[in-house]
Design an enzyme around this catalytic site. Structure first.
Site, PDB file in Angstrom:
ATOM      1  N   SER A  40     -10.443 -24.027   9.940  1.00 24.68           N
ATOM      2  CA  SER A  40     -11.889 -23.898   9.727  1.00 24.68           C
ATOM      3  C   SER A  40     -12.134 -22.597   8.963  1.00 24.68           C
ATOM      4  CB  SER A  40     -12.641 -23.909  11.057  1.00 24.68           C
ATOM      5  OG  SER A  40     -12.336 -22.775  11.834  1.00 24.68           O
ATOM      6  N   HIS A 149     -10.371 -28.643  15.347  1.00 27.77           N
ATOM      7  CA  HIS A 149      -9.056 -28.419  15.968  1.00 27.77           C
ATOM      8  C   HIS A 149      -8.668 -29.554  16.920  1.00 27.77           C
ATOM      9  CE1 HIS A 149      -9.380 -23.787  15.286  1.00 27.77           C
ATOM     10  NE2 HIS A 149      -9.155 -24.455  14.180  1.00 27.77           N
ATOM     11  N   GLN A 157     -15.777 -25.760  18.607  1.00 23.97           N
ATOM     12  CA  GLN A 157     -14.350 -25.668  18.272  1.00 23.97           C
ATOM     13  C   GLN A 157     -13.495 -25.080  19.400  1.00 23.97           C
ATOM     14  OE1 GLN A 157     -13.173 -24.482  14.125  1.00 23.97           O
ATOM     15  NE2 GLN A 157     -12.346 -22.705  15.184  1.00 23.97           N
ATOM     16  N   GLU A 158     -14.046 -24.041  20.091  1.00 21.59           N
ATOM     17  CA  GLU A 158     -13.240 -23.384  21.118  1.00 21.59           C
ATOM     18  C   GLU A 158     -14.059 -23.106  22.369  1.00 21.59           C
ATOM     19  OE1 GLU A 158     -11.423 -19.865  19.439  1.00 21.59           O
ATOM     20  OE2 GLU A 158     -11.059 -20.910  17.555  1.00 21.59           O
ATOM     21  N   GLU A 210      -4.848 -25.369  18.966  1.00 22.92           N
ATOM     22  CA  GLU A 210      -4.580 -24.014  19.459  1.00 22.92           C
ATOM     23  C   GLU A 210      -3.950 -23.996  20.847  1.00 22.92           C
ATOM     24  OE1 GLU A 210      -7.714 -21.202  18.947  1.00 22.92           O
ATOM     25  OE2 GLU A 210      -7.764 -21.511  16.780  1.00 22.92           O
ATOM     26  N   ASP A 242     -16.428 -20.490  20.538  1.00 20.03           N
ATOM     27  CA  ASP A 242     -16.519 -20.365  19.088  1.00 20.03           C
ATOM     28  C   ASP A 242     -17.136 -21.677  18.625  1.00 20.03           C
ATOM     29  OD1 ASP A 242     -16.341 -20.086  16.403  1.00 20.03           O
ATOM     30  OD2 ASP A 242     -14.142 -19.971  16.299  1.00 20.03           O
ATOM     31  N   GLU A 283     -19.375 -17.142  19.225  1.00 22.02           N
ATOM     32  CA  GLU A 283     -18.899 -16.822  17.871  1.00 22.02           C
ATOM     33  C   GLU A 283     -19.440 -17.864  16.881  1.00 22.02           C
ATOM     34  OE1 GLU A 283     -14.619 -16.536  17.785  1.00 22.02           O
ATOM     35  OE2 GLU A 283     -14.537 -17.137  15.685  1.00 22.02           O
ATOM     36  N   ASP A 310     -17.459 -14.557  12.407  1.00 24.64           N
ATOM     37  CA  ASP A 310     -16.101 -14.870  11.926  1.00 24.64           C
ATOM     38  C   ASP A 310     -16.211 -15.336  10.471  1.00 24.64           C
ATOM     39  OD1 ASP A 310     -13.575 -15.809  11.371  1.00 24.64           O
ATOM     40  OD2 ASP A 310     -13.649 -17.503  12.740  1.00 24.64           O
ATOM     41  N   LYS A 335      -9.419 -10.976  11.556  1.00 22.85           N
ATOM     42  CA  LYS A 335      -8.232 -11.778  11.247  1.00 22.85           C
ATOM     43  C   LYS A 335      -7.610 -11.211   9.972  1.00 22.85           C
ATOM     44  CE  LYS A 335     -10.076 -16.322  12.708  1.00 22.85           C
ATOM     45  NZ  LYS A 335     -10.941 -17.430  12.211  1.00 22.85           N
ATOM     46  N   HIS A 363      -5.782 -14.427  16.114  1.00 26.85           N
ATOM     47  CA  HIS A 363      -4.770 -15.272  15.466  1.00 26.85           C
ATOM     48  C   HIS A 363      -5.481 -16.307  14.590  1.00 26.85           C
ATOM     49  CE1 HIS A 363      -5.111 -18.826  18.484  1.00 26.85           C
ATOM     50  NE2 HIS A 363      -6.283 -18.336  18.172  1.00 26.85           N
ATOM     51  N   ARG A 364      -4.738 -17.308  14.058  1.00 23.74           N
ATOM     52  CA  ARG A 364      -5.342 -18.453  13.374  1.00 23.74           C
ATOM     53  C   ARG A 364      -4.907 -19.733  14.073  1.00 23.74           C
ATOM     54  NH1 ARG A 364      -8.296 -17.082   8.635  1.00 23.74           N
ATOM     55  NH2 ARG A 364      -9.201 -19.110   9.151  1.00 23.74           N
ATOM     56  N   SER A 365      -5.555 -20.834  13.703  1.00 25.19           N
ATOM     57  CA  SER A 365      -5.203 -22.094  14.376  1.00 25.19           C
ATOM     58  C   SER A 365      -3.816 -22.593  13.979  1.00 25.19           C
ATOM     59  CB  SER A 365      -6.256 -23.156  14.107  1.00 25.19           C
ATOM     60  OG  SER A 365      -6.431 -23.346  12.724  1.00 25.19           O
ATOM     61  N   LYS A 386      -8.181 -12.995  20.582  1.00 22.98           N
ATOM     62  CA  LYS A 386      -8.095 -14.451  20.646  1.00 22.98           C
ATOM     63  C   LYS A 386      -6.672 -14.826  20.260  1.00 22.98           C
ATOM     64  CE  LYS A 386     -11.071 -16.663  18.126  1.00 22.98           C
ATOM     65  NZ  LYS A 386     -12.053 -17.687  17.667  1.00 22.98           N
TER      66      LYS A 386
END
Ligand code: PGA
Ligand code: ZN
Length: 412
Positions: A40, A149, A157-158, A210, A242, A283, A310, A335, A363-365, A386
């Site tokens: 994303s 994700h 998303q999270e 993730e 997020d 987020e 973000d 990031k 981090h990233r996915s 994260k």
């Protein structure tokens, strides 16, 4: 320091996609770094260079060719000097010529070489470079995955359980006992128990990108009711999401579970959730260019929760300064691969702190086994990190590294 040899190769990230890993050698020193990859991604991020077939052969050719040739025969006194050199060599505003992935792999490996040369742990070298006080970040553990994700099985998303190690144990408040108290160890143990408990409650469900569970629910607030139960059971925890709202945005409104929400309706929905559940942060509540909506939302809820940027800020120091001028948020996700060098990621943290805001390292996915982000989060004294769910080795390695850092910090 003289970089004598640079090699790069293609490795696979957690989604099985190609990403770059680079090794630098200088005399007896050698360091390797690999870079993660987002799904994303914000449209204002630095460019991740990919070939038409999805590979990173061109990025590798740039590292082993133009970058290696340019660095050879030169001497660099600091890691910042190398980063400035790389930025100038690329010459574009978004690293689109050589690729942010190519540059960051060199930048992180160089940071490791300088830490080795100074004979200090990586997190200490980062703290020295950033002028920050190292400290244990809160763990933002991504327990349920949705959005892009997890094929939108959940709308956001999270779904995150935030674990604050300092708040878990009463001993932490006792000054003499606090000397030996290890907040990350306690935070991680709580996270493991909570993650397992949630898994029992959800039964057999798939995992998302993730490494968190990817269940489905009929109603929007059901996952929050489950998380609120965990918060009751585990002291020192709270809820974060997020929303990654750029991914929900279509033609001027936001699509959630088949319903369309205008920005102000989405605001009301968040306010209602924050009213009813123990929230710590939200987020990307709106899409990446909806600056005014961010400002209005932060004015309304910024006293109660963290509003984290973000895709809005993309770890870009200039965009963070702009957001500060308009009070768009009160926390920033950091990031390193959104901007392409360690020095600019550090500058992004400094801009964040200058605004009086909190930094959350991320981090990233699509991840690798590189644990740089753990050292970065601890070194810059980030409010949180994260690092994903506990169902994937590449995520767990970040948490394991944090616990090792806590030990190193205790004996130094
Ligand atoms: P990404 O997701 O790495 O796929 O961009 C992480 C995030 O949005 O925070
Ligand atoms: Zn995000």
């Amino acid at each position: 320091m003289n970089i004598e040899r640079i090699t790069a190769r293609s490795i696979s990230d957690t989604r099985g996609r190609a990403t770059i890993e680079t090794t630098l050698t200088a005399g007896p020193l050698s360091a390797t770094a690999s870079v993660p990859s987002g799904k994303s991604t914000g449209s204002h991020e630095a460019l991740e260079l990919r070939d038409a077939d999805g590979g990173v052969a061109t990025a590798i050719a740039h590292v082993q060719g133009e970058i290696a040739e340019a660095l050879s025969g030169r001497s660099f006194a600091t890691a910042d000097e190398i980063d400035l050199f790389l930025i100038a060599l690329d010459g574009t505003p978004n690293k689109s010529r050589l690729g942010a992935n190519a540059l960051l792999s060199v930048s992180i490996a160089a940071e490791r070489l300088f830490a080795q040369e100074a004979n200090v742990p990586l997190w200490r070298a980062i703290a020295n470079r950033a002028g920050t006080t190292p400290s244990a970040p809160r763990l933002y553990v991504n327990v349920m995955n949705g959005g892009v994700h997890a094929d939108f099985r959940l709308p956001f998303q999270e779904y995150i359980l935030v674990v604050n190690g300092d708040a878990i144990h009463p001993m932490a408040k006792n000054v003499s006992a606090a000397d030996t108290y290890e907040p990350l160890k306690h935070a991680y143990a709580a996270a493991q128990q909570a993650f397992a408990k949630l898994g029992e409650r959800l039964g057999s469900v798939a995992l998302g990108d993730e490494g968190g569970y990817a269940p489905t629910f009929a109603a929007l607030d059901e996952p929050f009711a489950l998380l609120a139960d965990l918060v009751k059971e585990f002291p020192g925890t709270s809820i974060a999401i997020d929303a990654a709202a750029s991914e929900l945005y279509r033609d001027g409104s936001y699509q959630l579970l088949g319903k369309s929400y205008a920005a102000n309706e989405l605001s009301f929905l968040y306010e209602d959730l924050v009213e009813r559940f123990p929230f710590h942060s939200i987020e990307d509540p709106f899409s990446e260019d909806a600056a005014d909506d961010f400002t209005r939302f932060t004015e309304a809820l910024g006293g109660k929760i963290l509003v984290i940027g973000d895709d809005l800020t993309v770890t870009n120091p200039a965009r963070i300064t702009e957001a500060a001028g308009r009070q768009e948020i009160n926390a920033v996700l950091i990031k390193p691969n959104q901007i392409g060098t360690v020095s600019e990621a550090i500058l992004a943290v400094q801009e964040t702190h200058d605004a009086g805001w909190k930094a959350v390292a991320s981090h990233r996915s699509g991840e690798t086994n590189d644990t740089f982000i753990a050292d970065f989060a601890y070194g810059v004294g980030a409010h949180g990190i994260k690092a994903g769910g506990l169902g994937q080795k590449e995520r767990v390695e970040k948490y394991d590294r944090l616990l090792a850092i806590e030990q190193e910090a205790g004996v130094l």
